[in-house]
Design an enzyme around this catalytic site. Sequence first.
Site, PDB file in Angstrom:
ATOM      1  N   THR A   1      31.868  11.020 -18.851  1.00 41.32           N
ATOM      2  CA  THR A   1      31.240   9.856 -19.496  1.00 41.32           C
ATOM      3  C   THR A   1      32.310   9.155 -20.323  1.00 41.32           C
ATOM      4  O   THR A   1      33.466   9.597 -20.336  1.00 41.32           O
ATOM      5  CB  THR A   1      30.090  10.297 -20.433  1.00 41.32           C
ATOM      6  OG1 THR A   1      30.651  10.925 -21.586  1.00 41.32           O
ATOM      7  CG2 THR A   1      29.138  11.269 -19.754  1.00 41.32           C
ATOM      8  N   CYS A   2      31.907   8.102 -21.042  1.00 44.55           N
ATOM      9  CA  CYS A   2      32.929   7.392 -21.831  1.00 44.55           C
ATOM     10  C   CYS A   2      33.444   8.249 -22.987  1.00 44.55           C
ATOM     11  O   CYS A   2      34.529   8.004 -23.498  1.00 44.55           O
ATOM     12  CB  CYS A   2      32.387   6.065 -22.339  1.00 44.55           C
ATOM     13  SG  CYS A   2      30.867   6.212 -23.246  1.00 44.55           S
TER      14      CYS A   2
ATOM     15  N   GLY B  35      28.441 -14.436 -34.773  1.00 45.58           N
ATOM     16  CA  GLY B  35      29.324 -13.387 -35.297  1.00 45.58           C
ATOM     17  C   GLY B  35      29.221 -12.112 -34.460  1.00 45.58           C
ATOM     18  O   GLY B  35      28.409 -12.042 -33.537  1.00 45.58           O
TER      19      GLY B  35
ATOM     20  N   SER C 246      25.753 -10.240 -34.893  1.00 48.61           N
ATOM     21  CA  SER C 246      24.664 -10.970 -34.234  1.00 48.61           C
ATOM     22  C   SER C 246      24.820 -10.885 -32.720  1.00 48.61           C
ATOM     23  O   SER C 246      23.832 -10.791 -31.990  1.00 48.61           O
ATOM     24  CB  SER C 246      24.611 -12.417 -34.703  1.00 48.61           C
ATOM     25  OG  SER C 246      25.803 -13.077 -34.383  1.00 48.61           O
TER      26      SER C 246
ATOM     27  N   ARG D 147      33.447  11.854 -22.904  1.00 46.08           N
ATOM     28  CA  ARG D 147      33.856  13.217 -22.557  1.00 46.08           C
ATOM     29  C   ARG D 147      34.165  13.341 -21.066  1.00 46.08           C
ATOM     30  O   ARG D 147      33.583  12.637 -20.235  1.00 46.08           O
ATOM     31  CB  ARG D 147      32.774  14.238 -22.937  1.00 46.08           C
ATOM     32  CG  ARG D 147      31.500  14.174 -22.131  1.00 46.08           C
ATOM     33  CD  ARG D 147      30.445  15.105 -22.685  1.00 46.08           C
ATOM     34  NE  ARG D 147      30.060  14.736 -24.027  1.00 46.08           N
ATOM     35  CZ  ARG D 147      30.298  15.479 -25.113  1.00 46.08           C
ATOM     36  NH1 ARG D 147      30.885  16.644 -24.992  1.00 46.08           N
ATOM     37  NH2 ARG D 147      29.925  15.065 -26.301  1.00 46.08           N
TER      38      ARG D 147
ATOM     39  N   HIS E 100      27.699  25.336 -25.510  1.00 45.16           N
ATOM     40  CA  HIS E 100      28.293  23.999 -25.546  1.00 45.16           C
ATOM     41  C   HIS E 100      27.507  23.037 -24.642  1.00 45.16           C
ATOM     42  O   HIS E 100      27.164  21.920 -25.058  1.00 45.16           O
ATOM     43  CB  HIS E 100      29.759  24.072 -25.095  1.00 45.16           C
ATOM     44  CG  HIS E 100      30.440  22.737 -25.108  1.00 45.16           C
ATOM     45  ND1 HIS E 100      30.888  22.139 -26.263  1.00 45.16           N
ATOM     46  CD2 HIS E 100      30.722  21.875 -24.097  1.00 45.16           C
ATOM     47  CE1 HIS E 100      31.420  20.962 -25.970  1.00 45.16           C
ATOM     48  NE2 HIS E 100      31.333  20.782 -24.659  1.00 45.16           N
TER      49      HIS E 100
END
Lengths: 258, 350
Positions: B49-50, B186, B189, B52, B94
């Site tokens: 995943t992003c 911004g 937002s 792990r 884990h």
Amino acid sequence: MERYWLVAAAFCYLLSFGHTLFALGSGTFRPARFNLLTMALGFAFSSAFLYQRGQIVGACPITNLFEVLVFLSWATVLIYLLVGPTYRLSLMGAFTSPLVLTLLLFALLAPIDAASKRISHNPWVEFHAAVSIIAYGAFGLAAIAGVMYLVQERQLKARRLSELLLNLPPITELGRVNFRLIVTGFLLLTLAFTAGMLAGIDVRGWKTAASLFIWALYGTLLILARLRLVSAGRIVVASVAVFLFALITLPSVSQLPK
Amino acid sequence: MNILCAGINHHIAPVNVRERLAVATHELTDVLRRVRAIDGLTEAVVVSTCNRVEFYAASICPERALHGIRTYLSDRAGIDAPLYHHDTPRSVRHLFRVASGLDSMVLGETEILGQVKQAYASAADAGATARTLNKLFQRAFRVAKAVRSDTQITRGATSVGAVAVELAGKIFGDLANRRVMVLGAGDTSERTARSLVSRGVKTVIVSNRTFDRAAALAGEIGGMAIHFDHWQNEFPDVDILVSSTAAPHPVVTRAQLEPMMRHRAGRPLFIIDLAVPRDVEPTVNAIDGVYLYDIDSLQDIARRSLAVRQREIDHCERIIDTHVADFVRWMRHHHPTPAPASVLTPALPT
């Protein structure tokens, strides 16, 4: 003897309410079938009572205030069972159970189970009376949706993301449910009045005036809501107030007509 | 038989290292085939995943399997990554913690469970799993479900955007037909608007003093840009206002809003004021049907949700401990061959 069914029903409603309070308090509430099951079981016990009482009085068991209160609690749960799952209002059972529990406990504890001399065997009159009380059940549930709306609004305005807010349905959905239940109750009450007229009941007196006044109040609420002349918040407040008024007038309007 | 877990995550490696080791979906079958070819390794699942990249393996010789995984990864990525590694029972524990969201960057997030399920399904489809890992992952899914339903670890939203989306859901229910206006483009937002779009909002109007910036954001999120001078014309039809202009004074006042609310046919208005100084007069919250949240109230809700989640960690760990002990008993019963408590040298903490 048949009163034991009511004790069992009251226990089921108490269980539903207690379980939800505990679950909310401990933060473990999850939309589950427990409320639905306990409410359905309580409904079954109430139905058993009404059946036995009906056999005893030989008519629809709404011959005195005791029976009317039991019938009203039964009708409220009936509407809940029909409406609740449809709108997935998982907490509606928790809000319904205290109302029906109060009605049942009052019926059981107050000395109001006196034999009535005004038992009607006219099917139109019985239909009129039974449908009127079922309409009140719908109004009762509309008031419950209204209370849920007000609780939700208070939480949102106070900017608290509490356990209660997380588990209540969206506020706009509660407003819609409140409106639809008022429509349901209003149509049922209109049907009951029509049946009463067909039965040729005496329309003079306080009973008819109070019933018509309640009918007119709900009718006005529907018009105001439909034309969006007042906000949903005010409609729900009014629906709760009108239902409380209807409950106060219940002893007089629950007399079977002549 | 031993269960080996080796990998890197956001705790120990920056994104520039994680991205080198990441395994894309189209590479998964090939990677599984190569990992299974490692000597002493019989089953494998790769969770990428992003945050792990982790290898779970069933092995009769975890030291050899770990060495093989290290060699394979350093050949593949061209770096010696700082892998952590565990064997039974720490590897089991884990995985249960990962699947339950306890090891995630956002504590208690639930997306990871879907990713672990996907990783397991891909490995099973590729024939890379057998009895041990099948049992392990199915148990992990049960643990994650138990942790989610028996504790408050997933309770509430923990970021400003997520809180805004949750509140919008509590006001409107389905967000698909709701109109959102973003006033001032911004960063916060933009993230909030993206969160709302991800929950089904289809109509987003963006208005900014610099029109190009509004157009750029509108283009990115599939919205419509309007000139800042015209935002008040569109405002009456808006259900959700996300405001973060740099204006020194309120741009939405009670005097403006009250007559506007009378023409909204009872529709509520949710205002998310992310600006400092605030764009919206605080008294508008008193108007019937208006729900105003400023940046402090949103952050406060997010903080309280996170605090609730953190308080639940011990409860979650106890649930996990029970399942780890149960799983290890199952392993001992079904794999009576010697499996020391831990044969590997101590791993990096996770």
